[in-house]
Design an enzyme around this catalytic site. Structure first.
Site, mmCIF file in Angstrom:
data_model
loop_
_atom_site.group_PDB
_atom_site.id
_atom_site.type_symbol
_atom_site.label_atom_id
_atom_site.label_comp_id
_atom_site.label_asym_id
_atom_site.label_seq_id
_atom_site.Cartn_x
_atom_site.Cartn_y
_atom_site.Cartn_z
ATOM 1 N N ASP A 8 0.857 -1.184 0.000
ATOM 2 C CA ASP A 8 0.000 0.000 0.000
ATOM 3 C C ASP A 8 0.892 1.233 0.000
ATOM 4 O OD1 ASP A 8 -1.953 -1.873 0.238
ATOM 5 O OD2 ASP A 8 -2.678 -1.236 2.201
ATOM 6 N N ASP A 129 -15.427 -3.676 -1.301
ATOM 7 C CA ASP A 129 -14.999 -3.343 0.058
ATOM 8 C C ASP A 129 -16.245 -3.123 0.902
ATOM 9 O OD1 ASP A 129 -12.398 -3.278 -1.042
ATOM 10 O OD2 ASP A 129 -12.706 -1.188 -1.633
#
Length: 239
Positions: A8, A129
């Protein structure tokens, strides 16, 4: 089952967030290319990259870093975070990315994702998500009006096969994946399911492997030594 180390990227660094909160981050590598080289060198088959800056802003903030990763490692790379136009998809593919992950835009614009599915097919995945049974958008800040399973069925119906499912409440928490939802999604025909969020160690990966999911993403557990690439290599050999 493919296990994808997560990288990330926030402010140019490789970090991990807790529950997707951008202010709650830990930096693990100053240069994300070094993280990519480490995991590839230790036997990773595929890398999962998230442009966190892009996820929150909607712009491509780390294209250069991600392009450097693609050139630095001999394995495929998938990328998500702030990809909300065909131009963005093309930009990443031209920079060496193997698979582009659409998130918020797929939730908010059915016409767009249907058109992109027709154009790019297997080069696309959609990130689902969820907060509970509701799909979240915009860097996990907003909730949509879509429930997880019906939304995934829609994606499969338009030709999207690869689905990255993340339970936001478990992401970065080392609390284990949402196995109940994984089972529901894995039962859908033609799905290539990638589990994300909550992996705490090799036992979670073994449980996901038993479900016969296509892939699993591990971030914090890998960075903090809760699971090792040696364990992951052995697991992949058992398939």
């Amino acid at each position: 089952m493919i296990v994808l180390p997560a990288i990330d990227i926030q402010n140019g660094h490789a970090v991990r967030l807790r529950q997707g909160i951008k202010e709650d981050s830990t930096t693990y590598f100053k240069d994300p290319v070094e993280a990519a080289k480490k995991w590839a060198g230790e036997g990773a088959e595929y890398l999962h990259i998230v442009d966190l800056d892009g996820a929150f802003s909607g712009s491509l903030s780390n294209v250069d870093s991600i392009g450097r990763i693609c050139r630095a490692v001999p394995i495929p790379v998938e990328v998500g975070g702030g990809i909300r136009s065909e131009k963005a998809i093309k930009t990443y593919l031209e920079n060496g990315v193997s698979r582009v992950i659409i998130g918020s835009k797929a939730v908010e614009d059915a016409v767009f994702i249907t058109e992109m599915a027709g154009l790019y097919g297997h080069r696309l995945a959609v990130s689902v998500d969820a907060k509970g049974d509701v799909v979240a958008t915009r860097g996990w800040v907003d909730n949509s009006d879509k429930a997880v399973v019906p939304f995934v069925k829609f994606l499969l119906s338009i030709g999207i096969r690869t689905i990255v499912y993340t339970d936001i409440s478990r992401d970065g928490m080392l609390s284990g994946p949402n196995m109940e939802m994984m089972e529901k999604l894995q039962s859908l025909p033609d799905i290539r399911l990638i589990a994300s969020g909550g992996v705490s160690g090799i036992s979670d990966l073994k449980a996901l492997q038993k479900l016969n999911v296509y892939g699993a993403i591990t971030g914090k557990a890998l960075y903090e030594g809760k699971v090792t690439m040696e364990e992951i290599r052995k697991l992949s050999q058992e398939d």
